[in-house]
Design a protein around this motif. Structure first.
Motif, PDB file in Angstrom:
ATOM      1  N   TRP A  15      16.037  -1.113  -7.597  1.00  0.00           N
ATOM      2  CA  TRP A  15      15.838  -2.431  -6.997  1.00  0.00           C
ATOM      3  C   TRP A  15      14.600  -2.487  -6.111  1.00  0.00           C
ATOM      4  O   TRP A  15      14.494  -3.350  -5.241  1.00  0.00           O
ATOM      5  CB  TRP A  15      17.080  -2.814  -6.193  1.00  0.00           C
ATOM      6  CG  TRP A  15      18.288  -2.919  -7.045  1.00  0.00           C
ATOM      7  CD1 TRP A  15      19.281  -2.002  -7.173  1.00  0.00           C
ATOM      8  CD2 TRP A  15      18.629  -3.992  -7.920  1.00  0.00           C
ATOM      9  NE1 TRP A  15      20.227  -2.438  -8.068  1.00  0.00           N
ATOM     10  CE2 TRP A  15      19.853  -3.668  -8.543  1.00  0.00           C
ATOM     11  CE3 TRP A  15      18.020  -5.209  -8.242  1.00  0.00           C
ATOM     12  CZ2 TRP A  15      20.470  -4.496  -9.467  1.00  0.00           C
ATOM     13  CZ3 TRP A  15      18.647  -6.034  -9.155  1.00  0.00           C
ATOM     14  CH2 TRP A  15      19.852  -5.683  -9.751  1.00  0.00           C
ATOM     15  N   ARG A  16      13.608  -1.621  -6.313  1.00  0.00           N
ATOM     16  CA  ARG A  16      12.463  -1.518  -5.409  1.00  0.00           C
ATOM     17  C   ARG A  16      11.670  -2.810  -5.283  1.00  0.00           C
ATOM     18  O   ARG A  16      11.282  -3.184  -4.180  1.00  0.00           O
ATOM     19  CB  ARG A  16      11.568  -0.352  -5.803  1.00  0.00           C
ATOM     20  CG  ARG A  16      10.964  -0.440  -7.180  1.00  0.00           C
ATOM     21  CD  ARG A  16      10.177   0.829  -7.519  1.00  0.00           C
ATOM     22  NE  ARG A  16       9.742   0.833  -8.892  1.00  0.00           N
ATOM     23  CZ  ARG A  16      10.343   1.499  -9.864  1.00  0.00           C
ATOM     24  NH1 ARG A  16      11.407   2.215  -9.605  1.00  0.00           N
ATOM     25  NH2 ARG A  16       9.879   1.440 -11.090  1.00  0.00           N
ATOM     26  N   GLU A  17      11.424  -3.520  -6.371  1.00  0.00           N
ATOM     27  CA  GLU A  17      10.650  -4.760  -6.279  1.00  0.00           C
ATOM     28  C   GLU A  17      11.418  -5.827  -5.505  1.00  0.00           C
ATOM     29  O   GLU A  17      10.847  -6.573  -4.720  1.00  0.00           O
ATOM     30  CB  GLU A  17      10.285  -5.304  -7.664  1.00  0.00           C
ATOM     31  CG  GLU A  17       9.280  -4.474  -8.407  1.00  0.00           C
ATOM     32  CD  GLU A  17       9.935  -3.474  -9.353  1.00  0.00           C
ATOM     33  OE1 GLU A  17      11.179  -3.345  -9.311  1.00  0.00           O
ATOM     34  OE2 GLU A  17       9.202  -2.826 -10.100  1.00  0.00           O
ATOM     35  N   ALA A  18      12.732  -5.894  -5.723  1.00  0.00           N
ATOM     36  CA  ALA A  18      13.553  -6.878  -5.005  1.00  0.00           C
ATOM     37  C   ALA A  18      13.598  -6.549  -3.515  1.00  0.00           C
ATOM     38  O   ALA A  18      13.552  -7.461  -2.675  1.00  0.00           O
ATOM     39  CB  ALA A  18      14.965  -6.909  -5.588  1.00  0.00           C
ATOM     40  N   VAL A  20      11.239  -4.983  -1.765  1.00  0.00           N
ATOM     41  CA  VAL A  20       9.931  -5.332  -1.199  1.00  0.00           C
ATOM     42  C   VAL A  20       9.829  -6.844  -1.031  1.00  0.00           C
ATOM     43  O   VAL A  20       9.347  -7.343  -0.003  1.00  0.00           O
ATOM     44  CB  VAL A  20       8.787  -4.790  -2.087  1.00  0.00           C
ATOM     45  CG1 VAL A  20       7.444  -5.370  -1.680  1.00  0.00           C
ATOM     46  CG2 VAL A  20       8.746  -3.275  -2.019  1.00  0.00           C
ATOM     47  N   GLY A  21      10.287  -7.594  -2.017  1.00  0.00           N
ATOM     48  CA  GLY A  21      10.278  -9.058  -1.920  1.00  0.00           C
ATOM     49  C   GLY A  21      11.129  -9.546  -0.762  1.00  0.00           C
ATOM     50  O   GLY A  21      10.733 -10.468  -0.028  1.00  0.00           O
ATOM     51  N   LEU A  54       8.477 -12.454  -5.456  1.00  0.00           N
ATOM     52  CA  LEU A  54       8.737 -11.028  -5.683  1.00  0.00           C
ATOM     53  C   LEU A  54      10.232 -10.721  -5.726  1.00  0.00           C
ATOM     54  O   LEU A  54      10.677  -9.888  -6.522  1.00  0.00           O
ATOM     55  CB  LEU A  54       8.077 -10.186  -4.593  1.00  0.00           C
ATOM     56  CG  LEU A  54       6.577  -9.991  -4.701  1.00  0.00           C
ATOM     57  CD1 LEU A  54       6.053  -9.260  -3.476  1.00  0.00           C
ATOM     58  CD2 LEU A  54       6.227  -9.231  -5.959  1.00  0.00           C
ATOM     59  N   GLY A  58      11.914  -9.201  -8.918  1.00  0.00           N
ATOM     60  CA  GLY A  58      12.525  -7.903  -8.701  1.00  0.00           C
ATOM     61  C   GLY A  58      13.981  -7.848  -9.109  1.00  0.00           C
ATOM     62  O   GLY A  58      14.458  -6.837  -9.617  1.00  0.00           O
ATOM     63  N   ARG A  61      13.987  -7.597 -12.914  1.00  0.00           N
ATOM     64  CA  ARG A  61      13.610  -6.251 -13.346  1.00  0.00           C
ATOM     65  C   ARG A  61      14.705  -5.241 -13.024  1.00  0.00           C
ATOM     66  O   ARG A  61      14.984  -4.330 -13.802  1.00  0.00           O
ATOM     67  CB  ARG A  61      12.306  -5.826 -12.700  1.00  0.00           C
ATOM     68  CG  ARG A  61      11.111  -6.573 -13.225  1.00  0.00           C
ATOM     69  CD  ARG A  61       9.858  -6.129 -12.516  1.00  0.00           C
ATOM     70  NE  ARG A  61       9.594  -4.736 -12.789  1.00  0.00           N
ATOM     71  CZ  ARG A  61       8.740  -4.288 -13.681  1.00  0.00           C
ATOM     72  NH1 ARG A  61       8.052  -5.141 -14.395  1.00  0.00           N
ATOM     73  NH2 ARG A  61       8.552  -3.012 -13.857  1.00  0.00           N
ATOM     74  N   ARG A  65      16.739  -2.679 -15.644  1.00  0.00           N
ATOM     75  CA  ARG A  65      16.514  -1.235 -15.548  1.00  0.00           C
ATOM     76  C   ARG A  65      17.824  -0.496 -15.740  1.00  0.00           C
ATOM     77  O   ARG A  65      18.778  -0.709 -15.023  1.00  0.00           O
ATOM     78  CB  ARG A  65      15.946  -0.931 -14.172  1.00  0.00           C
ATOM     79  CG  ARG A  65      14.791  -0.017 -14.230  1.00  0.00           C
ATOM     80  CD  ARG A  65      14.196   0.224 -12.860  1.00  0.00           C
ATOM     81  NE  ARG A  65      12.865  -0.345 -12.860  1.00  0.00           N
ATOM     82  CZ  ARG A  65      12.401  -1.170 -11.960  1.00  0.00           C
ATOM     83  NH1 ARG A  65      13.128  -1.540 -10.954  1.00  0.00           N
ATOM     84  NH2 ARG A  65      11.177  -1.625 -12.045  1.00  0.00           N
ATOM     85  N   ASP A 135       8.606  -5.332 -19.436  1.00  0.00           N
ATOM     86  CA  ASP A 135       7.322  -6.026 -19.294  1.00  0.00           C
ATOM     87  C   ASP A 135       6.706  -6.342 -20.649  1.00  0.00           C
ATOM     88  O   ASP A 135       6.131  -7.413 -20.847  1.00  0.00           O
ATOM     89  CB  ASP A 135       6.342  -5.189 -18.476  1.00  0.00           C
ATOM     90  CG  ASP A 135       6.759  -5.065 -17.031  1.00  0.00           C
ATOM     91  OD1 ASP A 135       7.376  -6.016 -16.512  1.00  0.00           O
ATOM     92  OD2 ASP A 135       6.482  -4.018 -16.429  1.00  0.00           O
TER      93      ASP A 135
END
Length: 176
Positions: A15-18, A20-21, A54, A58, A61, A65, A135
């Motif tokens: 969940w890294r993008e979420a 950061v968002g 983001l 996120g 994504r 994953r 992607d």
């Protein structure tokens, strides 16, 4: 030596993008409404918008994953999908892809990528590096990232056609 348990680390990586968002969204909220009005509050409004975008991307994504550790390795280099598995594999140009399906009956579930000029490529969803397929699939015309993520949750008894090339749809319609 790591101070973070492996399952917590895997969750953060998924969940890294979420995350950061969400952090940028919270910073934007603080700058917009927690500080005295001025230039920083306008930067905060911009951070709110960027953080929301983001966070939304996120979450999609993160849902798509599935982790690694499965059979084989997936790589994408210059719009060419490569799968190198223990029993099979191959290369497919993204422009030559005619359809993408998900086969939930296989164990583990497989992406089935059919293309011009060769047999279909069967890629396990948990192959090492398979998250880059999200992607690649999202760049195809008419295929939304949300559809890819929601299809991964589907448990069924038959392959699910996720996308077909538009000119192929017209040819199929003419046959019927």
């Amino acid at each position: 030596m790591s101070f973070i348990r492996p399952e917590v680390r895997a969750m953060f990586l998924r969940w890294r993008e979420a995350l950061v968002g969400a952090a940028i969204l919270l910073l934007g909220l603080y700058w917009s409404f927690g500080v005295t009005p001025g230039l920083l509050s306008w930067v905060g409004y911009l951070a709110l918008i960027i953080g929301a975008i983001l966070l939304f991307a996120g979450v999609q994504r993160g849902r798509a994953r599935m982790g690694g550790g499965g059979p084989g390795v997936v790589q994408i280099v210059e719009r060419r999908i490569g799968y190198f598995g223990p029993l099979n594999g191959g290369l497919v140009d993204l422009e030559a892809v005619t359809s993408i399906s998900l086969d939930p009956t296989e164990h583990p579930r497989h992406w089935i990528i059919t293309h011009e000029g060769g047999p279909a490529l069967h890629v396990p969803i948990n192959a090492e590096g398979a998250d880059v397929l999200f992607d690649a699939f999202s760049s195809l015309p008419g295929l939304s990232p949300g559809r890819v993520a929601s299809t991964l949750k589907h448990e069924g008894t038959a392959p699910i056609v996720l996308w077909r090339r538009p000119d192929l749809e017209k040819r199929i319609a003419r046959l019927h």
